[in-house]
Write a protein that holds these residues in place. Sequence first.
Motif, mmCIF file in Angstrom:
data_model
loop_
_atom_site.group_PDB
_atom_site.id
_atom_site.type_symbol
_atom_site.label_atom_id
_atom_site.label_comp_id
_atom_site.label_asym_id
_atom_site.label_seq_id
_atom_site.Cartn_x
_atom_site.Cartn_y
_atom_site.Cartn_z
ATOM 1 N N MET A 1 0.842 -1.192 0.000
ATOM 2 C CA MET A 1 0.000 0.000 0.000
ATOM 3 C C MET A 1 0.880 1.245 0.000
ATOM 4 O O MET A 1 2.057 1.182 0.371
ATOM 5 C CB MET A 1 -0.892 0.041 1.250
ATOM 6 C CG MET A 1 -1.837 -1.120 1.396
ATOM 7 S SD MET A 1 -2.786 -0.951 2.935
ATOM 8 C CE MET A 1 -3.781 -2.453 2.878
ATOM 9 N N ASN A 2 0.288 2.383 -0.399
ATOM 10 C CA ASN A 2 0.999 3.624 -0.157
ATOM 11 C C ASN A 2 0.648 4.118 1.245
ATOM 12 O O ASN A 2 -0.186 3.525 1.936
ATOM 13 C CB ASN A 2 0.717 4.669 -1.249
ATOM 14 C CG ASN A 2 -0.718 5.163 -1.257
ATOM 15 O OD1 ASN A 2 -1.350 5.328 -0.206
ATOM 16 N ND2 ASN A 2 -1.248 5.436 -2.447
ATOM 17 N N VAL A 3 1.272 5.190 1.673
ATOM 18 C CA VAL A 3 1.136 5.641 3.065
ATOM 19 C C VAL A 3 -0.309 5.982 3.409
ATOM 20 O O VAL A 3 -0.841 5.543 4.431
ATOM 21 C CB VAL A 3 2.064 6.854 3.320
ATOM 22 C CG1 VAL A 3 1.754 7.500 4.678
ATOM 23 C CG2 VAL A 3 3.523 6.422 3.262
ATOM 24 N N LEU A 4 -0.970 6.765 2.558
ATOM 25 C CA LEU A 4 -2.346 7.173 2.848
ATOM 26 C C LEU A 4 -3.292 5.972 2.856
ATOM 27 O O LEU A 4 -4.185 5.883 3.705
ATOM 28 C CB LEU A 4 -2.807 8.219 1.836
ATOM 29 C CG LEU A 4 -4.087 8.995 2.179
ATOM 30 C CD1 LEU A 4 -3.968 9.668 3.545
ATOM 31 C CD2 LEU A 4 -4.397 10.023 1.102
ATOM 32 N N GLU A 5 -3.073 5.036 1.938
ATOM 33 C CA GLU A 5 -3.895 3.819 1.912
ATOM 34 C C GLU A 5 -3.719 3.019 3.207
ATOM 35 O O GLU A 5 -4.700 2.516 3.768
ATOM 36 C CB GLU A 5 -3.510 2.951 0.712
ATOM 37 C CG GLU A 5 -3.979 3.483 -0.631
ATOM 38 C CD GLU A 5 -3.394 2.697 -1.794
ATOM 39 O OE1 GLU A 5 -3.951 2.792 -2.909
ATOM 40 O OE2 GLU A 5 -2.362 2.000 -1.598
ATOM 41 N N PHE A 6 -2.487 2.907 3.669
ATOM 42 C CA PHE A 6 -2.228 2.143 4.890
ATOM 43 C C PHE A 6 -2.880 2.806 6.099
ATOM 44 O O PHE A 6 -3.452 2.121 6.964
ATOM 45 C CB PHE A 6 -0.724 1.997 5.114
ATOM 46 C CG PHE A 6 -0.370 1.289 6.390
ATOM 47 C CD1 PHE A 6 -0.665 -0.051 6.563
ATOM 48 C CD2 PHE A 6 0.239 1.980 7.438
ATOM 49 C CE1 PHE A 6 -0.357 -0.708 7.757
ATOM 50 C CE2 PHE A 6 0.552 1.328 8.621
ATOM 51 C CZ PHE A 6 0.254 -0.008 8.784
ATOM 52 N N LEU A 7 -2.806 4.130 6.176
ATOM 53 C CA LEU A 7 -3.440 4.840 7.281
ATOM 54 C C LEU A 7 -4.949 4.625 7.268
ATOM 55 O O LEU A 7 -5.563 4.366 8.303
ATOM 56 C CB LEU A 7 -3.115 6.334 7.210
ATOM 57 C CG LEU A 7 -1.657 6.723 7.507
ATOM 58 C CD1 LEU A 7 -1.436 8.201 7.216
ATOM 59 C CD2 LEU A 7 -1.281 6.406 8.946
#
Length: 332
Positions: A114-120
Amino acid sequence: MKKQKNTSPDMLQSNIKNIVFMDSITSNECYYTDNKEIRPVLHNICISILKGQVYAITGTSSFEIRLLAEIIANIRSYDTGKCVLLERGMMRRKRIILPHIFYIGNPNMAYSNMNVLEFLMFSLMKSPENKIKLQEDLLEYLIRIGLENIALTPISTLPNEYKVVILLLVSAYSHSQLIVFNFPEYTFEKNLVNAIANITALITQKGKTLLLTTQDSNVIEKACSHMAFLMDSELVFQGSVDDFRCTYDKIVLTMWDKKASQIARFLRVFMPEYEYDIHGDELTIRSEKPADSKAVYKRISSINLVPEKVELNPKTVRNAWEEILKQSHDIH
């Protein structure tokens, strides 16, 4: 008969003041010394961490620091002593994941696909907040703490230091009362230190307590309220970061001049109550007693002594750290 009032777990947790209490803890792990003796890696450790503190455990050995945090988080058992978390006793040899602790000890806890925003967003998918607004708020927060450049970056491409900071942000939104951030071997860039400081402020705003392990003096100075210093298997300091800086940092000011040696000879006569260390063109003035650096500089200026460069010492964790090591070497 009067009916008892129901008390929710959240209400019980809100009344808890002492988050971590360790009394005379000795580790199972041992060192085998050159004299063929066996001694515990951790010996007679006593720590008290109160609710809302950002508490750093630091010291000379990353292994010892990490081990202590693992015992606190119930990842490792201990040999003797008493450990109480959120005013609940812990069995010495029982290692289970406790729901009131959020433990971060591996950067790979952040999903690499995932990218960072997706993971958050994935980590907070159970949040009752509107998901579109939540995503907007998270992006805005990343911008505010200086991490906007990685918001859409795949986690798999990030250095480990960035991954663990993202995990720290996730922990701030968890239901856990104690967060343990265990990376004593990591050194962080300036922008990540600032991000950590911002996230720790968010953690305390949410009424949580953060325990972090680090040998990065900048992290302690910028982000932490309290600390413990671990050396040779034992704690040599425990208290506020300000107390640590003011107690152990003996430097009053530093000056640079080609005639540093001559200046030092003169000042030893004019101000004999101070100590003077010379390294080339650098002259450091030290004091065993509390000293006002501005007042000392004013005294030097009053005799028309004008070095090429002068730096007043603001009392730093790094200087205090070096002083503890210096004292230890002098003792041994």
